[in-house]
Design a protein around this motif. Structure first.
Motif, mmCIF file in Angstrom:
data_model
loop_
_atom_site.group_PDB
_atom_site.id
_atom_site.type_symbol
_atom_site.label_atom_id
_atom_site.label_comp_id
_atom_site.label_asym_id
_atom_site.label_seq_id
_atom_site.Cartn_x
_atom_site.Cartn_y
_atom_site.Cartn_z
ATOM 1 N N ALA A 124 0.805 -1.221 0.000
ATOM 2 C CA ALA A 124 0.000 0.000 0.000
ATOM 3 C C ALA A 124 0.836 1.269 0.000
ATOM 4 N N CYS A 125 1.593 1.467 -1.071
ATOM 5 C CA CYS A 125 2.241 2.760 -1.312
ATOM 6 C C CYS A 125 2.409 2.897 -2.814
ATOM 7 N N LEU A 126 1.541 3.666 -3.428
ATOM 8 C CA LEU A 126 1.518 3.807 -4.881
ATOM 9 C C LEU A 126 2.814 4.414 -5.398
ATOM 10 N N VAL A 127 3.222 5.536 -4.812
ATOM 11 C CA VAL A 127 4.367 6.265 -5.356
ATOM 12 C C VAL A 127 5.679 5.515 -5.136
ATOM 13 N N ALA A 128 5.767 4.698 -4.094
ATOM 14 C CA ALA A 128 6.997 3.962 -3.839
ATOM 15 C C ALA A 128 7.365 3.068 -5.015
ATOM 16 N N LEU A 129 6.354 2.551 -5.704
ATOM 17 C CA LEU A 129 6.607 1.692 -6.857
ATOM 18 C C LEU A 129 6.675 2.492 -8.153
ATOM 19 N N MET A 130 5.735 3.406 -8.349
ATOM 20 C CA MET A 130 5.741 4.164 -9.603
ATOM 21 C C MET A 130 7.003 5.008 -9.757
ATOM 22 N N ALA A 131 7.569 5.459 -8.643
ATOM 23 C CA ALA A 131 8.778 6.276 -8.719
ATOM 24 C C ALA A 131 9.981 5.482 -9.225
ATOM 25 N N ASP B 109 13.015 -2.691 -19.024
ATOM 26 C CA ASP B 109 12.704 -3.592 -20.148
ATOM 27 C C ASP B 109 11.201 -3.737 -20.348
ATOM 28 N N GLY B 110 10.491 -2.630 -20.184
ATOM 29 C CA GLY B 110 9.059 -2.620 -20.443
ATOM 30 C C GLY B 110 8.196 -3.128 -19.304
ATOM 31 N N GLU B 111 8.806 -3.572 -18.225
ATOM 32 C CA GLU B 111 8.041 -4.089 -17.083
ATOM 33 C C GLU B 111 8.046 -3.060 -15.967
ATOM 34 N N GLY B 112 6.859 -2.763 -15.442
ATOM 35 C CA GLY B 112 6.731 -1.790 -14.382
ATOM 36 C C GLY B 112 7.134 -2.353 -13.030
ATOM 37 N N GLU B 113 7.528 -1.444 -12.134
ATOM 38 C CA GLU B 113 7.932 -1.862 -10.791
ATOM 39 C C GLU B 113 6.793 -2.548 -10.051
ATOM 40 N N HIS B 114 5.539 -2.162 -10.310
ATOM 41 C CA HIS B 114 4.429 -2.832 -9.605
ATOM 42 C C HIS B 114 4.363 -4.305 -9.977
ATOM 43 N N GLU B 115 4.665 -4.640 -11.239
ATOM 44 C CA GLU B 115 4.653 -6.043 -11.641
ATOM 45 C C GLU B 115 5.788 -6.805 -10.982
ATOM 46 N N ARG B 116 6.976 -6.212 -10.965
ATOM 47 C CA ARG B 116 8.119 -6.875 -10.339
ATOM 48 C C ARG B 116 7.889 -7.089 -8.850
ATOM 49 N N THR B 117 7.337 -6.077 -8.188
ATOM 50 C CA THR B 117 7.115 -6.188 -6.748
ATOM 51 C C THR B 117 6.032 -7.212 -6.428
ATOM 52 N N GLU B 118 4.929 -7.164 -7.142
ATOM 53 C CA GLU B 118 3.856 -8.127 -6.880
ATOM 54 C C GLU B 118 4.347 -9.560 -7.098
ATOM 55 N N ARG B 119 5.138 -9.767 -8.136
ATOM 56 C CA ARG B 119 5.674 -11.105 -8.394
ATOM 57 C C ARG B 119 6.633 -11.527 -7.286
#
Length: 264
Positions: free
Chosen positions: A85-92, A97-107
């Protein structure tokens, strides 16, 4: 999914794990307020905290480095779903290689829990916002954010890289995360009124789970006549979706009444 009996054994309780910045108090207020409106399901909430006080790239990176400890702690609670639960921590952190930090973190969170034989649903505030926008077919959005402008620009760039056009945005320029939790609603709504909404399909009235906005969502939707959501309502939507539960939470915008009975 593990289902847990409530008091008296008559209600199924879904355990929600929250991984939150240490200075965040809003998500633990707004998410329970939303989910307690559900007509059939019941929820309990279990938090673990990552130290963070100032919303800066340096502190956000240091906060994310605490993730593994927090995930182990929340796994001990036997939760059915996890919200990072911290949107900016990941989006920042942007894309690699085309993969967002939210995908890497969730995985990474899912894999860490799977190594212990646990399989809760995993999402993040960043991923939940994107999921909700895509589910609603809203690819052109206006944003209100609490962040300093350089950090807000990272959020805009992240959304654009995910195929979401940001038509207009306002940053309230608050760096202290504790102060973000005290931003008055009239200031948030005033920023929304200053936006050009003519080309937007949706308004994200709070792109931050710490900036209070829940009482404003329905009011803004009624006033502006377009879909309004927040990081909190997107989080609730995605958690319900991932748990296979009806999305039926009245009074917080039409995003959250997707599965409401006809005539309600």
């Amino acid at each position: 999914m593990t289902q847990h009996r409530g008091r008296g054994g008559d209600l199924t309780v879904h355990r929600i794990g929250l991984v939150v910045p240490s200075s965040n108090v809003t998500v633990e207020t707004e998410l329970p307020q939303l989910l307690e409106r559900h007509p059939t399901a019941r929820f309990s909430f279990h938090s673990t905290r990552m130290r963070m006080h100032t919303v800066s790239p340096e502190e956000l990176r240091a906060m994310n480095a605490q993730r593994e400890r927090c995930v182990d702690e929340i796994g001990d609670a036997g939760v059915d779903a996890v919200l990072y639960a911290c949107l900016v921590a990941l989006m920042a952190q942007g894309h690699v290689d085309g993969e967002g930090e939210h995908e890497r973190t969730e995985r990474a969170v899912a894999e860490q829990l799977a190594a212990r034989g646990l399989a809760p649903q995993v999402t993040s505030s960043a991923g939940a916002l994107l999921h909700a926008l895509r589910a609603a077919g809203a690819d052109r959005v206006a944003l209100v954010m609490p962040y300093l402008r350089p950090v807000a620009e990272l959020v805009v760039a992240y959304l654009e890289a995910e195929g979401v056009t940001v038509t207009d945005w306002r940053a309230l320029e608050v760096a202290d995360n504790a102060e973000v939790g005290c931003i008055p609603g009239d200031r948030v709504l005033g920023a929304a009124r200053a936006l050009d909404l003519s080309d937007a399909a949706a308004l994200v009235i709070s792109a931050c789970v710490q900036m209070p906005s829940l009482p404003l969502v329905q009011q803004a939707e009624d006033e502006f006549g377009l879909l309004v959501l927040s990081a909190a309502t997107a989080g609730a939507f995605t958690l319900l979706d991932r748990l296979g539960l009806p999305v039926d939470l009245p009074g917080a915008g039409r995003l959250l009444i997707r599965d409401a009975p006809v005539g309600v």
